[in-house]
Design a protein around this motif. Structure first.
Motif, PDB file in Angstrom:
ATOM      1  N   ARG A  53      -2.679  11.840  -2.727  1.00 10.15           N
ATOM      2  CA  ARG A  53      -3.346  12.823  -1.877  1.00 10.15           C
ATOM      3  C   ARG A  53      -2.850  14.236  -2.171  1.00 10.15           C
ATOM      4  O   ARG A  53      -1.671  14.455  -2.435  1.00 10.15           O
ATOM      5  CB  ARG A  53      -3.086  12.521  -0.398  1.00 10.15           C
ATOM      6  CG  ARG A  53      -3.615  11.196   0.090  1.00 10.15           C
ATOM      7  CD  ARG A  53      -3.315  11.050   1.580  1.00 10.15           C
ATOM      8  NE  ARG A  53      -3.851   9.808   2.149  1.00 10.15           N
ATOM      9  CZ  ARG A  53      -3.756   9.477   3.433  1.00 10.15           C
ATOM     10  NH1 ARG A  53      -3.144  10.306   4.282  1.00 10.15           N
ATOM     11  NH2 ARG A  53      -4.255   8.340   3.879  1.00 10.15           N
TER      12      ARG A  53
ATOM     13  N   ARG B 212       0.857  -1.178   0.000  1.00 12.70           N
ATOM     14  CA  ARG B 212       0.000   0.000   0.000  1.00 12.70           C
ATOM     15  C   ARG B 212       0.893   1.228   0.000  1.00 12.70           C
ATOM     16  O   ARG B 212       1.752   1.395   0.866  1.00 12.70           O
ATOM     17  CB  ARG B 212      -0.907   0.027   1.231  1.00 12.70           C
ATOM     18  CG  ARG B 212      -1.837   1.241   1.209  1.00 12.70           C
ATOM     19  CD  ARG B 212      -2.788   1.301   2.367  1.00 12.70           C
ATOM     20  NE  ARG B 212      -3.626   2.496   2.269  1.00 12.70           N
ATOM     21  CZ  ARG B 212      -4.456   2.912   3.224  1.00 12.70           C
ATOM     22  NH1 ARG B 212      -4.572   2.214   4.342  1.00 12.70           N
ATOM     23  NH2 ARG B 212      -5.161   4.003   3.043  1.00 12.70           N
TER      24      ARG B 212
ATOM     25  N   ARG C 177      -5.337  18.046  -7.650  1.00 15.93           N
ATOM     26  CA  ARG C 177      -6.114  16.803  -7.762  1.00 15.93           C
ATOM     27  C   ARG C 177      -6.680  16.659  -9.168  1.00 15.93           C
ATOM     28  O   ARG C 177      -6.707  15.554  -9.729  1.00 15.93           O
ATOM     29  CB  ARG C 177      -7.220  16.757  -6.706  1.00 15.93           C
ATOM     30  CG  ARG C 177      -6.697  16.705  -5.269  1.00 15.93           C
ATOM     31  CD  ARG C 177      -7.777  16.246  -4.272  1.00 15.93           C
ATOM     32  NE  ARG C 177      -8.932  17.128  -4.259  1.00 15.93           N
ATOM     33  CZ  ARG C 177      -9.024  18.235  -3.534  1.00 15.93           C
ATOM     34  NH1 ARG C 177      -8.009  18.614  -2.765  1.00 15.93           N
ATOM     35  NH2 ARG C 177     -10.134  18.967  -3.551  1.00 15.93           N
TER      36      ARG C 177
ATOM     37  N   GLU D 126      -6.336   5.961  -6.434  1.00 19.42           N
ATOM     38  CA  GLU D 126      -7.341   6.808  -5.797  1.00 19.42           C
ATOM     39  C   GLU D 126      -6.773   8.202  -5.545  1.00 19.42           C
ATOM     40  O   GLU D 126      -5.706   8.351  -4.949  1.00 19.42           O
ATOM     41  CB  GLU D 126      -7.782   6.185  -4.473  1.00 19.42           C
ATOM     42  CG  GLU D 126      -8.942   6.919  -3.811  1.00 19.42           C
ATOM     43  CD  GLU D 126      -9.409   6.240  -2.537  1.00 19.42           C
ATOM     44  OE1 GLU D 126     -10.389   6.725  -1.948  1.00 19.42           O
ATOM     45  OE2 GLU D 126      -8.777   5.238  -2.137  1.00 19.42           O
TER      46      GLU D 126
ATOM     47  N   VAL E  83       1.186   5.508  -0.321  1.00 22.78           N
ATOM     48  CA  VAL E  83       0.540   6.807  -0.194  1.00 22.78           C
ATOM     49  C   VAL E  83       1.547   7.891  -0.550  1.00 22.78           C
ATOM     50  O   VAL E  83       2.675   7.896  -0.032  1.00 22.78           O
ATOM     51  CB  VAL E  83       0.011   7.049   1.236  1.00 22.78           C
ATOM     52  CG1 VAL E  83      -0.488   8.493   1.378  1.00 22.78           C
ATOM     53  CG2 VAL E  83      -1.106   6.066   1.564  1.00 22.78           C
TER      54      VAL E  83
ATOM     55  N   GLU F  96      -2.599   5.652  -3.253  1.00 26.39           N
ATOM     56  CA  GLU F  96      -3.343   6.890  -3.042  1.00 26.39           C
ATOM     57  C   GLU F  96      -2.496   8.086  -3.457  1.00 26.39           C
ATOM     58  O   GLU F  96      -1.334   8.202  -3.069  1.00 26.39           O
ATOM     59  CB  GLU F  96      -3.731   7.068  -1.568  1.00 26.39           C
ATOM     60  CG  GLU F  96      -4.901   6.222  -1.117  1.00 26.39           C
ATOM     61  CD  GLU F  96      -5.340   6.593   0.296  1.00 26.39           C
ATOM     62  OE1 GLU F  96      -4.914   7.664   0.798  1.00 26.39           O
ATOM     63  OE2 GLU F  96      -6.083   5.796   0.890  1.00 26.39           O
TER      64      GLU F  96
ATOM     65  N   VAL G  16      -7.232  11.558  -3.514  1.00 21.31           N
ATOM     66  CA  VAL G  16      -7.865  11.842  -2.222  1.00 21.31           C
ATOM     67  C   VAL G  16      -7.632  13.292  -1.824  1.00 21.31           C
ATOM     68  O   VAL G  16      -6.507  13.812  -1.920  1.00 21.31           O
ATOM     69  CB  VAL G  16      -7.307  10.904  -1.130  1.00 21.31           C
ATOM     70  CG1 VAL G  16      -7.924  11.226   0.222  1.00 21.31           C
ATOM     71  CG2 VAL G  16      -7.551   9.444  -1.512  1.00 21.31           C
TER      72      VAL G  16
END
Length: 360
Positions: free
Chosen positions: A253, A191, A260, A277, A193, A251, A279
């Motif tokens: 972010r 995972r 974004r 994704e 980020v 992700e 975010v």
């Protein structure tokens, strides 16, 4: 044959590790930003669609000690130029480091004359020169007394990723982003980020690596113009390459809607709009749980907020969360209240920066 690959200065060891992992090639540092290794034509073809840290791949024509500028001319003229160069225009880029009574321009000029004279002696033909947009690009390096002349096999640099449709104010090279992911030990099952993702370069490079997709699927290297290479063979190998389809947990972010939106544009261009994704989150306050956190921290050049407070708040979120490995590009590593386990000092444009790795 002996080969060179250019990469981001300061990250030569990362590129060497990649070449070993991909093709079992044993690379060493030639000079800052360039590694050298032995390989074959198949290695050259594979690197042009598989490498994620290289900028250019070159074949060495001359590698010899020299004492004076005229030796540069002599070693060039003596090379087997007719076997390596087509009957086309060429240009020379010269790079000189050390104590010499001449410049990089002088090195390029003597190499160019050596190419013209050596090729004419072998074939009876005089090659034309084009310094702006040559068919064949030669790189001449003189480091102290070591002279290396190489032919560029790549053409358009491998770092120019086609997904870069929307550019961030402080863009991050794809090769640099992927190097950071390697330093973080990122794998397809992890995972990931990026808490300050901007235009999503790090998340896209992670997705490309996890799915084993070529980072430059649009590349047409200079191989077609060169007599000892087969551009069709390269394209066949690239077309036969099979990507993977793992479930990704990535992700991107950012607290600013502008970036974004930019991230979504680039993710769509890369074909990962449904896999990564995007975010809405503020790195100063948002909790973080990830195997890897990889990001390009604000440098303060275009940021009005207090960097020390930003770095401190973000570090608190990392320590409070569940993070195995954190890697950042920054010009202010001293503002992060953590002790790094690895550090790579790199030039970032005209700024001195560092990639630092932590285990929060």
């Amino acid at each position: 044959m002996h080969l060179l690959a250019t990469t981001n200065g300061g990250l030569e060891s990362v590129t060497a590790d990649e070449l070993d992992e991909l093709l079992g090639l044993d690379a060493a540092v030639h000079h800052r930003g360039v590694v050298e290794f032995d390989g074959n034509h198949e290695d050259v073809y594979d690197l042009h669609y598989r490498s994620r840290t290289c900028h250019r791949v070159m074949e060495v024509l001359v590698d010899a000690p020299v004492e004076e500028l005229e030796d540069v001319y002599d070693r060039t003229r003596e090379a087997d130029l007719a076997a390596h160069l087509p009957s086309s225009d060429f240009g020379v880029v010269g790079t000189r480091h050390g104590s010499h009574e001449f410049t990089s321009v002088d090195v390029a000029e003597r190499v160019g004359q050596g190419v013209i004279d050596g090729y004419r002696e072998a074939t009876g033909e005089r090659l034309p020169v084009d310094l702006d947009d040559p068919t064949v690009r030669l790189e001449a390096y003189l480091y102290d007394d070591r002279f290396t002349l190489a032919i560029d096999l790549t053409g358009d640099s491998l770092h120019r990723r086609p997904y870069r449709v929307c550019e961030h104010d402080a863009p991050l090279r794809g090769t640099l982003a992927y190097s950071m992911l390697r330093i973080a030990g990122y794998g397809a099952e992890d995972r990931l980020v990026d808490p300050m993702a901007g235009s999503a370069t790090v998340p896209i490079e992670a997705a490309l690596a996890a799915t084993d997709r070529p980072p430059r699927p649009d590349l047409e290297p200079a191989l077609d113009a060169l007599p000892r290479y087969d551009g069709a063979a390269f394209r066949e190998r690239r077309a036969a390459h099979e990507s993977r389809s793992p479930d990704l947990a990535i992700e991107a972010r950012d607290r600013r809607e502008k970036w974004r939106r930019c991230a979504r544009v680039n993710l769509e261009a890369a074909g990962f709009e449904d896999a990564v994704e995007v975010v809405d989150a503020d790195a100063r306050t948002a909790a973080v749980e990830a195997d890897c956190v990889v990001t390009n921290l604000p440098f303060g050049i275009r940021v009005s907020e207090d960097l020390r407070a930003l770095y401190a708040d973000f570090a608190d979120r990392l320590r409070e969360g569940d993070v195995d490995r954190f890697v950042a590009l920054t010009t202010k590593p001293e503002l992060l209240p953590m002790e790094p386990v690895e550090r790579y000092d790199i030039p970032y444009g005209r700024i001195d920066a560092a990639i630092v790795a932590y285990e929060p």
